[in-house]
Scaffold this active site. Sequence first.
Site, PDB file in Angstrom:
ATOM      1  N   HIS A  55       0.853  10.339  14.390  1.00  0.00           N
ATOM      2  CA  HIS A  55       1.281   9.593  15.567  1.00  0.00           C
ATOM      3  C   HIS A  55       0.957   8.112  15.389  1.00  0.00           C
ATOM      4  O   HIS A  55       0.050   7.747  14.629  1.00  0.00           O
ATOM      5  CB  HIS A  55       0.570  10.113  16.809  1.00  0.00           C
ATOM      6  CG  HIS A  55       1.019  11.465  17.241  1.00  0.00           C
ATOM      7  ND1 HIS A  55       0.790  11.932  18.510  1.00  0.00           N
ATOM      8  CD2 HIS A  55       1.681  12.455  16.587  1.00  0.00           C
ATOM      9  CE1 HIS A  55       1.286  13.159  18.628  1.00  0.00           C
ATOM     10  NE2 HIS A  55       1.829  13.493  17.466  1.00  0.00           N
ATOM     11  N   GLU A  57      -0.574   6.009  17.307  1.00  0.00           N
ATOM     12  CA  GLU A  57      -1.941   5.644  17.663  1.00  0.00           C
ATOM     13  C   GLU A  57      -2.916   6.018  16.560  1.00  0.00           C
ATOM     14  O   GLU A  57      -3.795   5.215  16.201  1.00  0.00           O
ATOM     15  CB  GLU A  57      -2.362   6.341  18.971  1.00  0.00           C
ATOM     16  CG  GLU A  57      -1.534   5.947  20.173  1.00  0.00           C
ATOM     17  CD  GLU A  57      -0.304   6.818  20.402  1.00  0.00           C
ATOM     18  OE1 GLU A  57       0.206   6.808  21.528  1.00  0.00           O
ATOM     19  OE2 GLU A  57       0.158   7.498  19.452  1.00  0.00           O
ATOM     20  N   CYS A  85      -1.172  11.030  23.804  1.00  0.00           N
ATOM     21  CA  CYS A  85      -1.313  12.483  23.940  1.00  0.00           C
ATOM     22  C   CYS A  85      -2.798  12.821  23.800  1.00  0.00           C
ATOM     23  O   CYS A  85      -3.608  11.965  23.427  1.00  0.00           O
ATOM     24  CB  CYS A  85      -0.484  13.191  22.868  1.00  0.00           C
ATOM     25  SG  CYS A  85      -1.200  13.087  21.204  1.00  0.00           S
ATOM     26  N   CYS A  88      -4.315  11.827  20.362  1.00  0.00           N
ATOM     27  CA  CYS A  88      -4.499  10.386  20.180  1.00  0.00           C
ATOM     28  C   CYS A  88      -5.604   9.845  21.088  1.00  0.00           C
ATOM     29  O   CYS A  88      -6.361   8.966  20.682  1.00  0.00           O
ATOM     30  CB  CYS A  88      -3.179   9.665  20.423  1.00  0.00           C
ATOM     31  SG  CYS A  88      -1.933  10.074  19.176  1.00  0.00           S
TER      32      CYS A  88
END
Length: 158
Positions: A55, A57, A85, A88
């Site tokens: 991801h 992040e 999420c 993250c």
Amino acid sequence: MRNTDEKWLRIAACEGRIGARKGEGGPFGACVVKNGVLIGRAHSEVIKRSNPCAHAEINAIRLACRKLKTVDLSGATLYTSCEPCPMCMGAALWARLSRVVYGVSIEKATEIGFDHSLFYDYFKDRSIVRWLEVKEVKSKGCTDLMNAWLLNPRRQHY
């Protein structure tokens, strides 16, 4: 502060556009800033890397830690195009980030096809995920490992 936040969110959104255009992941971008200096910026590379953990992040935090040669990002801010999420947000907590600023909510992500509700629901009721068995098996080897860690005078916690 608001104008500064908007400036960094524009950079996060720009990263998200780059990744989405390249087909490397969803429309997600992030950057880490400390003392007004950009120390890591990235977009989602889930598709590119065939890695569900890539991801934006996570990638930005990883780059920032590598650049600063530390796992402690205290005093830094994570700017991200979308509310993080649980994975993250966990990384943000582990990195000891001081702030997380996002541009749109998880609800907006759900509207465009990125539904994270399963992750939140799982921690409320673990039985809802029927395809995944999660269980604890008491292990002397694992217990010994943890106890050995406690005895190590050079251990580092983060």
